[in-house]
Design a protein around this motif. Structure first.
Motif, PDB file in Angstrom:
ATOM      1  N   VAL A   2      40.769  36.533  48.387  1.00  0.00           N
ATOM      2  CA  VAL A   2      41.668  35.658  49.136  1.00  0.00           C
ATOM      3  C   VAL A   2      42.407  34.729  48.172  1.00  0.00           C
ATOM      4  O   VAL A   2      41.835  34.264  47.192  1.00  0.00           O
ATOM      5  CB  VAL A   2      40.858  34.827  50.159  1.00  0.00           C
ATOM      6  N   ILE A   3      43.667  34.507  48.442  1.00  0.00           N
ATOM      7  CA  ILE A   3      44.432  33.500  47.712  1.00  0.00           C
ATOM      8  C   ILE A   3      44.655  32.317  48.646  1.00  0.00           C
ATOM      9  O   ILE A   3      45.045  32.495  49.798  1.00  0.00           O
ATOM     10  CB  ILE A   3      45.776  34.072  47.223  1.00  0.00           C
ATOM     11  N   ARG A   4      44.369  31.120  48.129  1.00  0.00           N
ATOM     12  CA  ARG A   4      44.433  29.908  48.954  1.00  0.00           C
ATOM     13  C   ARG A   4      45.671  29.096  48.575  1.00  0.00           C
ATOM     14  O   ARG A   4      45.804  28.656  47.445  1.00  0.00           O
ATOM     15  CB  ARG A   4      43.163  29.086  48.761  1.00  0.00           C
ATOM     16  N   ALA A   6      48.013  25.816  49.337  1.00  0.00           N
ATOM     17  CA  ALA A   6      48.251  24.516  49.974  1.00  0.00           C
ATOM     18  C   ALA A   6      49.754  24.285  50.020  1.00  0.00           C
ATOM     19  O   ALA A   6      50.469  24.667  49.089  1.00  0.00           O
ATOM     20  CB  ALA A   6      47.569  23.406  49.186  1.00  0.00           C
ATOM     21  N   CYS A  31      39.916  23.447  46.817  1.00  0.00           N
ATOM     22  CA  CYS A  31      40.240  24.167  48.057  1.00  0.00           C
ATOM     23  C   CYS A  31      41.516  24.997  47.997  1.00  0.00           C
ATOM     24  O   CYS A  31      41.850  25.663  48.981  1.00  0.00           O
ATOM     25  CB  CYS A  31      40.318  23.188  49.230  1.00  0.00           C
ATOM     26  N   ALA A  32      42.233  24.997  46.871  1.00  0.00           N
ATOM     27  CA  ALA A  32      43.480  25.764  46.808  1.00  0.00           C
ATOM     28  C   ALA A  32      43.733  26.292  45.403  1.00  0.00           C
ATOM     29  O   ALA A  32      43.290  25.704  44.414  1.00  0.00           O
ATOM     30  CB  ALA A  32      44.655  24.901  47.265  1.00  0.00           C
ATOM     31  N   ASP A  33      44.468  27.422  45.344  1.00  0.00           N
ATOM     32  CA  ASP A  33      44.855  28.006  44.063  1.00  0.00           C
ATOM     33  C   ASP A  33      46.206  27.488  43.593  1.00  0.00           C
ATOM     34  O   ASP A  33      46.540  27.566  42.418  1.00  0.00           O
ATOM     35  CB  ASP A  33      44.939  29.536  44.189  1.00  0.00           C
ATOM     36  N   CYS A 102      45.949  34.450  40.166  1.00  0.00           N
ATOM     37  CA  CYS A 102      44.895  33.711  40.866  1.00  0.00           C
ATOM     38  C   CYS A 102      43.624  34.561  40.862  1.00  0.00           C
ATOM     39  O   CYS A 102      43.688  35.775  40.636  1.00  0.00           O
ATOM     40  CB  CYS A 102      45.323  33.408  42.301  1.00  0.00           C
ATOM     41  N   ILE A 233      46.479  24.324  54.448  1.00  0.00           N
ATOM     42  CA  ILE A 233      45.980  25.378  53.562  1.00  0.00           C
ATOM     43  C   ILE A 233      46.012  26.706  54.297  1.00  0.00           C
ATOM     44  O   ILE A 233      45.564  26.808  55.446  1.00  0.00           O
ATOM     45  CB  ILE A 233      44.567  25.051  53.057  1.00  0.00           C
ATOM     46  N   PHE A 234      46.571  27.700  53.619  1.00  0.00           N
ATOM     47  CA  PHE A 234      46.658  29.059  54.164  1.00  0.00           C
ATOM     48  C   PHE A 234      45.834  29.988  53.280  1.00  0.00           C
ATOM     49  O   PHE A 234      46.004  29.977  52.062  1.00  0.00           O
ATOM     50  CB  PHE A 234      48.115  29.519  54.203  1.00  0.00           C
ATOM     51  N   HIS A 235      44.967  30.746  53.886  1.00  0.00           N
ATOM     52  CA  HIS A 235      44.168  31.737  53.166  1.00  0.00           C
ATOM     53  C   HIS A 235      44.830  33.089  53.347  1.00  0.00           C
ATOM     54  O   HIS A 235      44.868  33.621  54.458  1.00  0.00           O
ATOM     55  CB  HIS A 235      42.730  31.771  53.694  1.00  0.00           C
ATOM     56  N   GLU A 241      44.940  32.401  57.989  1.00  0.00           N
ATOM     57  CA  GLU A 241      44.342  31.368  58.833  1.00  0.00           C
ATOM     58  C   GLU A 241      45.379  30.295  59.125  1.00  0.00           C
ATOM     59  O   GLU A 241      46.238  30.043  58.309  1.00  0.00           O
ATOM     60  CB  GLU A 241      43.151  30.741  58.138  1.00  0.00           C
TER      61      GLU A 241
END
Ligand code: FE2
Ligand code: FE2
Length: 241
Positions: A2-4, A6, A31-33, A102, A233-235, A241
Motif C-alpha cells: 500500500v502507498i499512503r 496525505a 502515517c504517510a509516504d 515508496c 490520508i488515502f491508502h 480508503e
C-alpha cells in the motif's frame, strides 16, 4: 502493498496562520509516504507568504509535492514563490510529473494548477472575442499538459494533483453560477487519458469531498475548509480508503 498519501489544499498561509498545521504535520512520517498540496498555499502569493509555507511544510521527513493555486498567482511573484518552496525541498509541479520510490511501490504524481472553463453542457467555448479564445486556450493547454505528464510517468500507481476541479461532483455546495470558475471538464478528460488511480484537487472551499470522473477515476476535494483537518490520508493499493 500500500502507498499512503496525505493531502490537503487551500491552507492559505500567512504570518497569522503559520504554525497551525505543524503539530499534525510532525506525525506524517508515521502515517504517510508523501504529502501532496493542492494549491492556494498562500493568501496572496507573496514571497514572504511563501516563506511561511516553507516554514510550515519544510523538513517534514516525507517528500512534499505541490501545485500552485490562483491565490499563489495574485501578486505576480510566481518565480519567487516557486524558488522559496523549492529551496525548502518542496517539489512544485506545473504540467509536470515525478516518480517516488515508496515501500509500497513507485508512486507517480502529475500535477498542474489547472483553470476554469466549466463542465459538459455549461462550458466556455473558444468562439468570438480574442479574450474568450485566450481563456479557453489556457484551459486546454493546462489540461493537455496534465494529460501528457500523466501518460509520461512509469510507475505502479498514478495520482493526478490539481488546484481546479476536474469534475462538478466535488463542487456540490458551491453556487452553480461559479462552477465555470472552479474547474473544467478538460482536466477530467486528461485524468481519464491515463491509468490514474486517484485525482486530488482543492479550490472549492464550499464543495464536497467525493466525486468520480466520467472514466471512473476517484476524485477527492482536499481543500482544508472541506476536509476540516490538517490533511486526509488515502491508502492506495488493493483498495482506496
Ligand atoms: Fe483557496
Ligand atoms: Fe483557489
Amino acid at each position: 502493498m500500500v502507498i499512503r498519501i496525505a493531502a490537503v489544499g487551500d491552507v492559505h498561509l500567512d504570518e497569522d496562520v503559520v504554525g497551525r498545521f505543524r503539530p499534525a504535520l510532525e506525525e506524517l512520517p508515521d502515517c504517510a509516504d508523501v504529502l501532496l498540496l493542492a494549491g492556494d498555499l498562500t493568501r496572496h502569493g507573496t514571497e514572504s507568504e511563501a516563506r511561511c509555507v516553507a516554514q510550515e511544510f519544510g523538513d517534514l521527513g516525507v517528500p512534499v509535492i505541490t501545485v500552485l493555486g490562483n491565490h499563489d498567482h495574485q501578486c505576480d511573484q510566481v518565480p519567487q514563490v516557486v524558488k522559496v518552496l523549492e529551496d525548502a525541498g518542496i517539489t512544485v509541479l506545473e504540467g509536470t510529473g515525478v516518480v517516488l520510490e515508496c515501500s509500497g511501490g513507485r508512486l507517480g504524481v502529475a500535477g498542474v494548477k489547472g483553470f476554469g472553463g466549466g463542465f459538459a453542457g455549461r462550458c466556455a467555448s473558444d468562439f468570438g472575442e480574442p479574450e474568450m479564445k485566450a481563456f479557453v486556450q489556457t484551459t486546454k493547454d493546462s489540461a493537455d499538459s496534465l494529460g501528457a505528464a500523466l501518460r509520461g510517468l512509469d510507475c505502479d500507481l498514478l495520482v493526478a494533483l490539481t488546484h481546479y476541479s476536474p469534475v462538478p461532483d466535488t463542487l456540490a455546495g458551491e453556487p452553480l453560477e461559479i462552477y465555470p470558475f472552479l474547474g473544467c471538464y478538460q482536466l477530467g478528460q486528461a485524468i481519464d487519458s491515463a491509468p490514474t488511480a486517484l485525482a486530488l484537487h482543492g479550490h472549492a472551499h464550499h464543495g464536497t469531498e467525493r466525486g468520480t470522473t466520467p472514466g471512473g477515476v476517484r476524485v477527492r476535494n482536499v481543500a482544508h475548509p472541506v476536509i476540516k483537518q490538517a490533511y486526509s490520508i488515502f491508502h492506495l493499493g488493493d483498495h482506496l480508503e
